[in-house]
Enzyme design. Structure first.
Site, PDB file in Angstrom:
ATOM      1  N   ILE A  61      -4.216-108.041  49.373  1.00  0.00           N
ATOM      2  CA  ILE A  61      -3.925-106.958  50.663  1.00  0.00           C
ATOM      3  C   ILE A  61      -5.148-106.254  50.455  1.00  0.00           C
ATOM      4  O   ILE A  61      -5.607-106.030  49.261  1.00  0.00           O
ATOM      5  CB  ILE A  61      -2.502-106.430  50.291  1.00  0.00           C
ATOM      6  CG1 ILE A  61      -2.554-105.425  51.445  1.00  0.00           C
ATOM      7  CG2 ILE A  61      -2.579-105.656  48.835  1.00  0.00           C
ATOM      8  CD1 ILE A  61      -1.305-104.687  51.600  1.00  0.00           C
ATOM      9  N   SER A  62      -5.836-105.894  51.639  1.00  0.00           N
ATOM     10  CA  SER A  62      -7.266-105.242  51.579  1.00  0.00           C
ATOM     11  C   SER A  62      -6.892-103.820  51.392  1.00  0.00           C
ATOM     12  O   SER A  62      -5.901-103.456  51.109  1.00  0.00           O
ATOM     13  CB  SER A  62      -7.757-105.412  52.818  1.00  0.00           C
ATOM     14  OG  SER A  62      -8.222-106.702  53.401  1.00  0.00           O
ATOM     15  N   ALA A  63      -7.942-103.242  51.008  1.00  0.00           N
ATOM     16  CA  ALA A  63      -7.891-101.852  50.617  1.00  0.00           C
ATOM     17  C   ALA A  63      -7.543-100.900  51.859  1.00  0.00           C
ATOM     18  O   ALA A  63      -7.801-101.440  52.918  1.00  0.00           O
ATOM     19  CB  ALA A  63      -9.299-101.342  50.035  1.00  0.00           C
ATOM     20  N   ARG A  76       2.800 -98.843  53.278  1.00  0.00           N
ATOM     21  CA  ARG A  76       2.020 -99.973  52.313  1.00  0.00           C
ATOM     22  C   ARG A  76       2.693-100.385  51.189  1.00  0.00           C
ATOM     23  O   ARG A  76       2.609-101.432  50.793  1.00  0.00           O
ATOM     24  CB  ARG A  76       0.520 -99.221  52.063  1.00  0.00           C
ATOM     25  CG  ARG A  76      -0.353-100.341  51.304  1.00  0.00           C
ATOM     26  CD  ARG A  76      -1.699 -99.451  50.868  1.00  0.00           C
ATOM     27  NE  ARG A  76      -2.416-100.284  49.915  1.00  0.00           N
ATOM     28  CZ  ARG A  76      -3.483-101.351  50.330  1.00  0.00           C
ATOM     29  NH1 ARG A  76      -3.463-101.674  51.664  1.00  0.00           N
ATOM     30  NH2 ARG A  76      -3.876-102.009  49.330  1.00  0.00           N
TER      31      ARG A  76
END
Length: 230
Positions: A64-66, A40
């Site tokens: 950017i999503s969790a 990530r």
């Protein structure tokens, strides 16, 4: 879905995946493996803590999503991301989830990311080039395109898996049309109050819809509307 731990408490990608496993968000070896393989940190801008369970800004009013949302969507779609299958990532942003899809469908499959901000397509391409998915982009099985995600990407349709990374007021018809019979779409639907919906298309083309969770995503909108306050 709330985040599971305090900001700054994790320093390595593998530790992040282990925490997601402990909290029951990552439930299968297949999802754990791809999240361990695609780091990530390569997809989060400098200055942010990449392994915190929180969405991160990536510019242009996009995020950017969790990590727990990435894990949730991967678990929901994993059976539709088998080698050789086709996957579409709408609102691909940083490119993280598209890279995960590409690793799962492999060189015989197709993973397509659609993003209407050209600068994010450039950034996502650079991110993937530093990642374990670089070879898949080089051979063409992973690609990013500048386009309105609400229209999908007919060139590689139909898709076994479609993921939408922004909330639509209703399910866009072009995406339903590009979903393969027997395929699955995961999409947040709603305005202020949103549900993560799972749409399954049967062999006869009919669809079933269920709500998986209450969520909060940025809106799926036009490029001009997204950039209005950037």
């Amino acid at each position: 879905m709330a985040q599971f731990w305090a900001e700054g408490s994790l320093e390595k990608n593998n530790a992040l995946v282990e925490y997601l496993k402990q909290y029951g968000v990552v439930r299968t070896d297949k999802v754990a493996e791809v999240m361990e393989t695609i780091d990530r940190a390569l997809f989060v801008p400098e200055g942010f803590t990449p392994y915190t369970d929180s969405p991160m800004p990536i510019g242009y009013n996009a995020t950017i999503s969790a990590p727990h949302m990435h894990a949730t969507c991967l678990e929901l779609l994993k059976d539709y991301l088998q080698p050789g299958m086709h996957a579409l990532d709408v609102g691909s942003g940083s490119g993280y989830l598209t890279a995960c899809f590409a690793m799962m469908v492999g060189p015989e499959g197709r993973a397509v990311g659609i993003e209407h901000i050209p600068e994010l397509v450039v950034a996502s391409t650079e991110n993937v080039e530093r990642s374990a998915a670089a070879a898949l982009m080089k051979d063409g099985s992973l690609s990013f395109h500048v386009s309105d995600g609400r229209l999908g990407w007919p060139d590689a349709a139909p898709y076994d898996a479609i993921h939408v990374g922004a909330a639509a007021p209703e399910i866009p018809r072009p995406l339903l049309e590009q979903l393969k019979p027997g395929g699955r779409m995961v999409i947040p639907v709603g305005t202020y109050s949103q549900d993560l919906q799972v749409i399954d298309k049967s062999a006869d083309g009919s669809t079933s819809v269920r709500n998986d969770a209450s969520v909060r995503y940025v809106p799926l909108t036009s490029r001009s509307a997204q950039l209005q306050d950037s």
